[in-house]
Design an enzyme around this catalytic site. Structure first.
Site, PDB file in Angstrom:
ATOM      1  N   LEU A 155       0.851  -1.190   0.000  1.00 50.88           N
ATOM      2  CA  LEU A 155       0.000   0.000   0.000  1.00 50.88           C
ATOM      3  C   LEU A 155       0.886   1.238   0.000  1.00 50.88           C
ATOM      4  O   LEU A 155       1.557   1.532   0.994  1.00 50.88           O
ATOM      5  CB  LEU A 155      -0.924   0.007   1.226  1.00 50.88           C
ATOM      6  N   CYS A 184       0.275   0.631 -11.175  1.00 53.04           N
ATOM      7  CA  CYS A 184       0.161   1.999 -10.668  1.00 53.04           C
ATOM      8  C   CYS A 184      -0.424   2.916 -11.750  1.00 53.04           C
ATOM      9  O   CYS A 184       0.128   3.019 -12.852  1.00 53.04           O
ATOM     10  CB  CYS A 184       1.526   2.512 -10.230  1.00 53.04           C
ATOM     11  N   LYS A 203       2.445  -7.449 -10.127  1.00 50.05           N
ATOM     12  CA  LYS A 203       1.111  -6.905  -9.858  1.00 50.05           C
ATOM     13  C   LYS A 203       0.633  -6.147 -11.093  1.00 50.05           C
ATOM     14  O   LYS A 203       1.342  -5.246 -11.581  1.00 50.05           O
ATOM     15  CB  LYS A 203       1.133  -5.962  -8.657  1.00 50.05           C
TER      16      LYS A 203
END
Length: 327
Positions: A172, A256, A295
């Protein structure tokens, strides 16, 4: 005695300082009760728990001896390593070996020029021997067929992680710092990961960026997340972390959506740059001794999902796990 004399703006009388100091917040100091010594001394807001006669800081020798030699927080940036990075004296031999095998337009020109030198140029006798070998007839050999020319044996095998059924606290940004992860660990998190760290800042030896890699001793399975847009910087950063910090896995942030990251080609922009994405995954996997995870998002554009097409390719490139953000 103060060398500044009357020009000094600090107090030198401990009694006068304690008289002007606000009242303590409690009767017990958690640092003194846990480690046997409070490093804050008279300035501690729980100072009455460990201040003796003459305002001396008390020390519990038995507790101090128990914690002696134990490193509570790991993965710090030493001054020696910081100087090597800033003076560009850190050796990236594995990363440079991988970058030499990329096409000319795959890596940055300055990286290729710096990594290649006169010693890399083929010598005349080597060329002549190779030319003679090409014209010589092939000689049949006996024995079992090996795959050493395809699968290169490495000095150490990659570490295997068994995280099936375990609770994974996702990285996070601006929130998942060390104190927050310690709280989540106390509430039952099994796997933790640090905040997103920019690889270029790590290679420059920035202390603020290296603070994102710190690991508490209670984090059993811990990983770090890197962000970058080019194979050279990402591969070098992976080799740097592989040799300097204690980590169980490395995660690539390809999800992102921040404009500052996206416009430079990093984050979820890598999902549209498949060639660079592949080179980054293959390069980092070649220099890491721990598993590499990725990710991603379900897609870059709204209502256009591409994750199901990319995930099988990521596995072929060498990633061990893929996590998907569905927004």
């Amino acid at each position: 005695q103060c060398h500044f004399g009357p020009r000094c703006r600090f107090l030198h009388d401990v009694s006068q300082y304690l008289a002007a100091k606000p009242a303590d917040l409690g009767q017990r100091c958690v640092l003194f009760d846990t480690f046997g010594r409070c490093p804050y001394g008279v300035t501690c807001r729980f100072g009455q728990a460990h201040l003796g006669d003459g305002h001396q800081n008390l020390v519990n020798a038995s507790l101090v001896q128990q914690w002696e030699g134990k490193l509570l927080v790991r993965n710090g940036l030493s001054k020696e390593l910081q100087q090597q990075l800033r003076k560009r004296k850190f050796s990236f031999h594995k990363a440079e070996e991988f970058l030499r095998g990329l096409p000319e337009d795959a890596a940055r020109p300055e990286v290729l020029q710096s990594s290649r030198g006169a010693e890399d140029a083929p010598k005349p006798e080597v060329l002549q021997s190779s030319q003679r070998a090409e014209g010589a007839p092939s000689i049949p050999t006996l024995g079992p067929l090996t795959d050493e020319d395809i699968t290169k044996l490495r000095p150490c095998e990659k570490k295997k992680l068994e995280i099936q059924g375990k609770l994974y606290l996702a990285p996070l940004t601006t929130c998942g710092n060390l104190p927050f992860r310690r709280i989540c660990k106390a509430f039952g998190a099994d796997v933790t990961c640090g905040e997103m760290a920019v690889c270029t800042n790590l290679l420059q030896g920035q202390s603020s960026e290296w603070a994102l890699l710190k690991r508490h001793h209670t984090e059993d399975i811990f990983g770090v997340q890197l962000e970058g847009a080019f194979p050279d910087t990402m591969t070098k950063c992976a080799e740097l972390l592989n040799r300097t910090i204690d980590v169980d896995f490395v995660d690539i942030n390809v999800g992102c959506p921040i404009d500052l990251v996206y416009k430079k080609g990093g984050g979820c922009a890598l999902m549209t740059r498949s060639n660079k994405f592949e080179q980054i995954v293959r390069g980092m996997n070649s220099v890491l001794d721990v598993p590499l995870t990725v990710k991603i998002r379900t897609g870059v554009q709204e209502k256009v999902n591409v994750a199901h097409k990319i995930i099988p390719r990521i596995r072929e490139w060498g990633a061990s796990m893929v996590t998907v953000r569905g927004q």
